[in-house]
Design an enzyme around this catalytic site. Structure first.
Site, PDB file in Angstrom:
ATOM      1  N   GLU A 132      -9.581  -1.963   5.443  1.00 14.53           N
ATOM      2  CA  GLU A 132     -10.210  -1.670   6.721  1.00 14.53           C
ATOM      3  C   GLU A 132     -11.475  -2.515   6.903  1.00 14.53           C
ATOM      4  OE1 GLU A 132      -8.565   0.019   8.745  1.00 14.53           O
ATOM      5  OE2 GLU A 132      -8.126   2.078   8.139  1.00 14.53           O
TER       6      GLU A 132
ATOM      7  N   ASP B 146       0.821  -1.209   0.000  1.00 13.12           N
ATOM      8  CA  ASP B 146       0.000   0.000   0.000  1.00 13.12           C
ATOM      9  C   ASP B 146       0.857   1.262   0.000  1.00 13.12           C
ATOM     10  OD1 ASP B 146       0.975  -0.336   2.574  1.00 13.12           O
ATOM     11  OD2 ASP B 146      -0.956  -0.759   3.467  1.00 13.12           O
TER      12      ASP B 146
ATOM     13  N   HIS C  58      -6.994  -4.822  10.159  1.00 11.97           N
ATOM     14  CA  HIS C  58      -6.751  -4.562   8.737  1.00 11.97           C
ATOM     15  C   HIS C  58      -5.443  -5.196   8.281  1.00 11.97           C
ATOM     16  CE1 HIS C  58      -4.720  -0.443   9.737  1.00 11.97           C
ATOM     17  NE2 HIS C  58      -3.766  -1.230   9.284  1.00 11.97           N
TER      18      HIS C  58
ATOM     19  N   ASN D  66      -7.268  -2.942  14.294  1.00 10.28           N
ATOM     20  CA  ASN D  66      -8.657  -3.297  13.981  1.00 10.28           C
ATOM     21  C   ASN D  66      -8.748  -4.486  13.020  1.00 10.28           C
ATOM     22  OD1 ASN D  66      -7.803  -2.202  11.595  1.00 10.28           O
ATOM     23  ND2 ASN D  66      -9.285  -0.524  11.532  1.00 10.28           N
TER      24      ASN D  66
END
Ligand code: GLP
Length: 236
Positions: free
Chosen positions: A143, A67, A138, A136
Site C-alpha cells: 500500500e 499475497d 498498490h 491507489n
C-alpha cells in the site's frame, strides 16, 4: 519498459498469455509469479484453453503468488488459494505441491513472512511475475506508505482497498484488514514483470509509469526495473 495499449480485455489477456506461454515453452521449469484480482482472470482462462489444446505443459512449472489475506475466520472461497485453484490450478496439469501462496492462517506471521521470502529464493527466484494494480497504485498488497519493504511482510490494508475488495464478499465486515504480501523488493527481484490493467486504472497507470518514483505510489518503482511490460486495455 514496454507500454502496450490495446483496445479490449481479450487483447490484453491474449498478449499476457502469449508472454506466459513463451516463458514456459522456453523453460519448462519456470517459476511464475501470479496475481489475484479480476484483471488477470481472462488470462488464466486462456492458459486453461491452451492447456486443453495440448499447447502448454505445466507439469514442471512452479508458481508463487503475490499475497494472501490474514484471517483465521476467512471463508475458504474468499482465500487467494481458492481463487488460484478454481481459476487455474485445478484446470491444468500443474503439480499442486509446486503452487505456493503465503499461509494467511498462521499464528506466527513474522516466521511465515520469512519462510515465504526464503521459499522464493530457494526456488531460484521468479522468472516472470504477473501483476495487477490497485486503485491507489498498490502492487501485491504494498500500500502507499512512507517507505517500501524489501521483503515479504505483513501489511495493514488501506480503507480504500478494503472497500474495493468488499464487492467480492457477502458482508463487508468479512473483508480481512491485514495480509501477507511480497515486498516491492521481492517483486523487483523477478527477472521479468508483466503488469495488466484495464481502463479504470488508466490514471493511476499514467502516474505510476510517468510520474515520480515514490513509496506513496508503490507501482512507480517498476520504472526502475529493466524488464517490465505494461499492457493497458482502453476498454473495461
Ligand atoms: C488486490 C490484489 C492485487 C490486485 C488488486 C487489483 O488488492 N492484492 O494483487 O492487483 O486487488 O484487483 P483488480 O484486478 O480486481 O482490480
Amino acid at each position: 519498459m514496454k507500454f502496450i495499449k490495446v483496445e479490449t480485455v481479450l487483447q490484453m489477456s491474449s498478449l499476457a498469455s502469449e508472454i506466459i506461454s513463451a516463458k514456459i515453452n522456453s523453460k519448462n521449469t519456470a517459476v511464475l509469479g501470479f496475481a489475484t484480482g479480476s484483471t488477470p482472470i481472462k488470462t488464466y482462462e486462456i492458459l486453461v484453453d491452451l492447456y486443453e489444446q495440448n499447447l502448454l505443459d505445466f507439469s514442471q512449472v512452479k508458481t508463487v503468488n503475490l499475497d494472501e489475506y490474514c484471517s483465521h475466520t476467512l471463508p475458504t472461497k474468499h482465500s487467494y488459494r481458492y481463487f488460484m485453484d478454481s481459476n487455474l490450478f485445478d484446470k491444468i496439469n500443474i503439480n499442486k505441491e509446486n503452487t505456493y501462496l503465503p499461509n494467511g492462517k498462521t499464528s506466527d506471521i513474522e516466521s511465515e513472512c520469512a519462510r515465504y521470502e526464503n521459499l522464493i529464493n530457494s526456488l531460484g527466484g521468479i522468472d516472470l511475475q504477473i501483476l495487477g494494480i490497485g486503485n491507489n497504485g498498490h502492487i501485491g498488497f504494498n500500500e502507499p506508505s512512507d517507505r517500501i519493504s524489501s521483503f515479504v511482510h505483513h501489511v495493514n490494508l488501506c480503507a480504500t482497498t478494503i472497500e474495493a475488495n468488499a464487492r467480492l464478499f457477502e458482508n463487508p465486515d468479512q473483508v480481512p484488514t491485514t495480509a501477507i504480501t511480497m515486498g516491492i523488493g521481492t517483486i523487483m527481484r523477478a527477472r521479468e514483470i508483466v503488469l495488466l490493467a484495464n481502463k479504470s486504472k488508466t490514471d493511476i497507470i499514467n502516474q505510476a509509469l510517468f510520474g515520480e518514483v515514490t513509496p506513496q505510489l508503490p507501482a512507480s518503482f517498476l520504472q526502475l526495473h529493466p524488464n517490465v511490460t505494461v499492457i493497458l486495455s482502453t476498454q473495461e
